[in-house]
Design an enzyme around this catalytic site. Structure first.
Site, mmCIF file in Angstrom:
data_model
loop_
_atom_site.group_PDB
_atom_site.id
_atom_site.type_symbol
_atom_site.label_atom_id
_atom_site.label_comp_id
_atom_site.label_asym_id
_atom_site.label_seq_id
_atom_site.Cartn_x
_atom_site.Cartn_y
_atom_site.Cartn_z
ATOM 1 N N GLU A 147 0.829 -1.208 0.000
ATOM 2 C CA GLU A 147 0.000 0.000 0.000
ATOM 3 C C GLU A 147 0.865 1.261 0.000
ATOM 4 O O GLU A 147 0.649 2.172 0.816
ATOM 5 C CB GLU A 147 -0.961 -0.020 1.188
ATOM 6 C CG GLU A 147 -1.863 -1.250 1.198
ATOM 7 C CD GLU A 147 -2.942 -1.206 2.277
ATOM 8 O OE1 GLU A 147 -2.770 -0.488 3.275
ATOM 9 O OE2 GLU A 147 -3.967 -1.890 2.106
ATOM 10 N N GLU B 63 -5.602 -8.296 -0.236
ATOM 11 C CA GLU B 63 -6.074 -8.483 1.139
ATOM 12 C C GLU B 63 -7.573 -8.264 1.136
ATOM 13 O O GLU B 63 -8.061 -7.281 0.572
ATOM 14 C CB GLU B 63 -5.469 -7.435 2.094
ATOM 15 C CG GLU B 63 -3.979 -7.500 2.253
ATOM 16 C CD GLU B 63 -3.457 -6.445 3.243
ATOM 17 O OE1 GLU B 63 -4.260 -5.813 3.965
ATOM 18 O OE2 GLU B 63 -2.235 -6.250 3.282
#
Ligand SMILES: *[C@@H]1O[C@H](CO)[C@@H](O)[C@H](O)[C@H]1NC(C)=O
Ligand SMILES: *[C@@H]1O[C@H](CO)[C@@H](O)[C@H](O)[C@H]1NC(C)=O
Ligand SMILES: *[C@@H]1O[C@H](CO)[C@@H](O)[C@H](O)[C@H]1NC(C)=O
Ligand SMILES: *[C@@H]1O[C@H](CO)[C@@H](O)[C@H](O)[C@H]1NC(C)=O
Ligand SMILES: *[C@@H]1O[C@H](CO)[C@@H](O)[C@H](O)[C@H]1NC(C)=O
Length: 495
Positions: free
Chosen positions: A122, A266
């Site tokens: 991220e 995720e």
């Protein structure tokens, strides 16, 4: 989820027995290890095999974890964490060294089945304030080139696990685009993904949507959204997942990649630290999710397709930063000790017979003893001692709406004392608290509030200094396992 650097303590355990595993269609898991005394890698790998889980995504390339995966057919995604991006971006040689140490050194018979590299985690998250904005693309480029140079271009694919808010947040999927400020970085990345046959990867969290805006309709998150469907042209979206996937597909299409595959890096639901985080809701969400994805219904824009996905996460991580919220340490499908939190059919949607989630076998617990408040002691300094314990252990189950949120002040103190005592490897001195603590073998758990017994202290095995040594380390281990297996076989036959 963002990952802060944490304390690493892991125990060396050898994977002794081969387990015949069943196949699960597509489901992968994120294996994070930001924990005090985590379940040792050998136990985790056995648990993965018993559950037929064939894909794991890691957040780095820890030697002891990969070593435990060696000799299995489990597909591994290793990662270069954000703090390495600048180094990897700055020097092609650094990327070559990284690939050599963390991919190709395991590439031998009996080694690990490394199939993916994640560059960063991220990296464009708003919380990082642009810190990795300039280094992610060159790091990606250097890693991809290094893999090609090492002859791995066709075996190992490289992704970047993006957070979903790199998109502009349009209400309608069809109107979604990449945020303009990221385009100069994203466009060359898309070219690289396309030319290497890699998917575009995002992490998705409907729970966070609920956490951030309490009026976010739960039925829409839970694949049963009739109250709040989103109409977009001729399509009606009844669940957040399909809408999010199609939003990303629209953004990719606008950039000229209508067929680029998506990998959900995720996705999951936590079980503690918030009123909407509990095993009932998490079990329900994960079951619906697995069923939806594995049945390959696809989305309105891509019907009858399968999207690769990695559950977040495998195990709870009891010292992750709780900056994102008190639920952050409770994303596991399993508690810290490999006990499943809720029933789950991992084969749902595949048409195969149900395959119920199984606990880890014989987790290495310390003694069955707890530290609790000595009710006869002078409580003058109680609050300071509770605060001290909570500053050095995980007290998030005590927060309002959490599993232990309904405890009395006395039970509350005991909970914090016990967690600290377990984090300190049951050191008797860690149950003193100025005379306020006492050790007991009576389990103080109440209702859903589970007082923990820690796992034995674990120190991670580090990599031998050369690649060849890494290889012989694994070979010695394999031979040892075979010897032990033969011994067990002999023992069984002799008895
Ligand atoms: C390989 O990965 C490990 C764990 O993430 C890291 O510490 C190490 O620096 C990497 N090796 C190289 C040569 O970059
Ligand atoms: C990234 O590059 C831009 C343009 O060169 C520069 O303005 C910015 O300060 C850089 N950001 C970081 C974190 O280095
Ligand atoms: C993506 O890759 C395919 C196959 O290599 C190629 O035909 C296509 O032109 C590429 N798309 C773009 C936009 O570069
Ligand atoms: C409370 O803490 C203070 C400061 O550490 C200490 O002097 C005092 O003896 C403590 N009182 C009790 C009852 O333990
Ligand atoms: C229990 O501890 C938590 C965390 O320290 C605190 O927020 C809560 O108010 C406490 N509850 C009681 C009843 O003391």
């Amino acid at each position: 989820m963002a990952r802060e650097p944490g304390v690493w303590r892991v125990v060396v355990v050898t994977l002794l027995f081969l387990v015949v595993s069943q196949t699960v269609n597509g489901l992968g898991v994120n294996w994070g290890t930001i924990s005090v005394n985590p379940l040792p890698p050998g136990y985790v790998v056995k648990m993965l095999q018993a559950n037929g889980i064939k894909k794991v995504k890691l957040f780095d390339a820890a030697y002891d974890v990969i070593r435990a995966l060696a000799g299995t057919d489990i597909e591994v995604m290793v990662a270069a964490p954000n703090n390495l991006l600048a180094t990897l971006a700055g020097d092609p040689k650094a990327a070559e060294d990284w690939v050599k140490a963390n991919v190709t050194s395991y590439n031998f018979k009996g080694g690990a089945n490394i199939r993916w590299v994640a560059v960063g985690n991220e990296p464009f998250l708003t919380a990082y304030e642009g810190m990795y904005l300039n280094t992610t693309l060159p790091a990606l480029r250097n890693i991809v080139n290094a893999l090609a140079k090492a002859g791995q271009a066709n075996t190992v694919r490289t992704i970047i696990p993006f957070n979903f808010d790199i998109l502009n947040g349009a209400v309608k999927p069809s109107e979604t685009r990449f945020k303009v400020e990221y385009l100069d970085q994203i466009r060359p990345m898309l070219q690289i993904f396309n030319s290497t046959g890699a998917p575009f990867s995002v992490n998705l969290y409907p729970f966070i949507s609920k956490y951030q805006s309490p009026d976010f309709p739960l039925d829409y998150a839970f694949f049963e959204g009739s109250t709040s469907a989103v109409t977009d042209g001729t399509f009606i979206y009844k669940n957040a997942l399909d809408a999010s996937l199609d939003a990303l597909i629209s953004a990719l299409t606008a950039e000229g990649y209508p067929a680029m595959e998506i990998l959900l890096g995720e996705i999951g639901w936590p079980t503690d630290g918030n009123e909407f985080a509990n095993p009932t809701l998490a079990g329900k969400y994960n079951q619906q999710l697995i069923n939806h994805l594995q049945s390959k219904v696809g989305t309105p824009l891509r019907p009858n397709t399968f999207t690769e996905f990695y559950m977040f996460g495998l195990l709870d991580e009891n010292i992750k930063s709780i900056l994102p919220g008190p639920f952050e340490r409770h994303w596991g499908m399993f508690y810290y000790d490999g006990v499943a939190k809720y029933p789950l059919d991992l084969a749902a949607g595949t048409g195969a017979p149900p395959q119920t989630i199984k606990n880890a076998e014989f987790p290495p617990y310390m003694s069955a003893q707890y530290c609790v408040l000595n009710e006869n002691a002078d409580r003058t300094n109680l609050s300071q001692n509770v605060a001290f314990a909570c500053s050095r252990t995980d007290c998030t189950p005590l927060y309002p709406g959490s599993s232990c949120g309904g405890l009395s002040a006395v039970q509350n103190a005991s909970y914090s004392f016990n967690s600290y005592f377990q984090f300190q490897n049951q050191d008797p001195n860690a149950c003193n608290f100025q005379g306020l603590g006492r050790i007991t073998t009576e389990n103080p758990s109440v209702g859903n509030c589970r007082f923990i017994i820690g796992l034995t202290k674990y120190t991670p095995q580090t990599r031998p200094t050369s690649g060849t040594a890494a290889q012989s380390g694994i070979l010695v281990l394999t031979i040892f396992s075979l010897l032990v297996s033969s011994f067990r076989f002999w023992l069984d036959s002799a008895l």
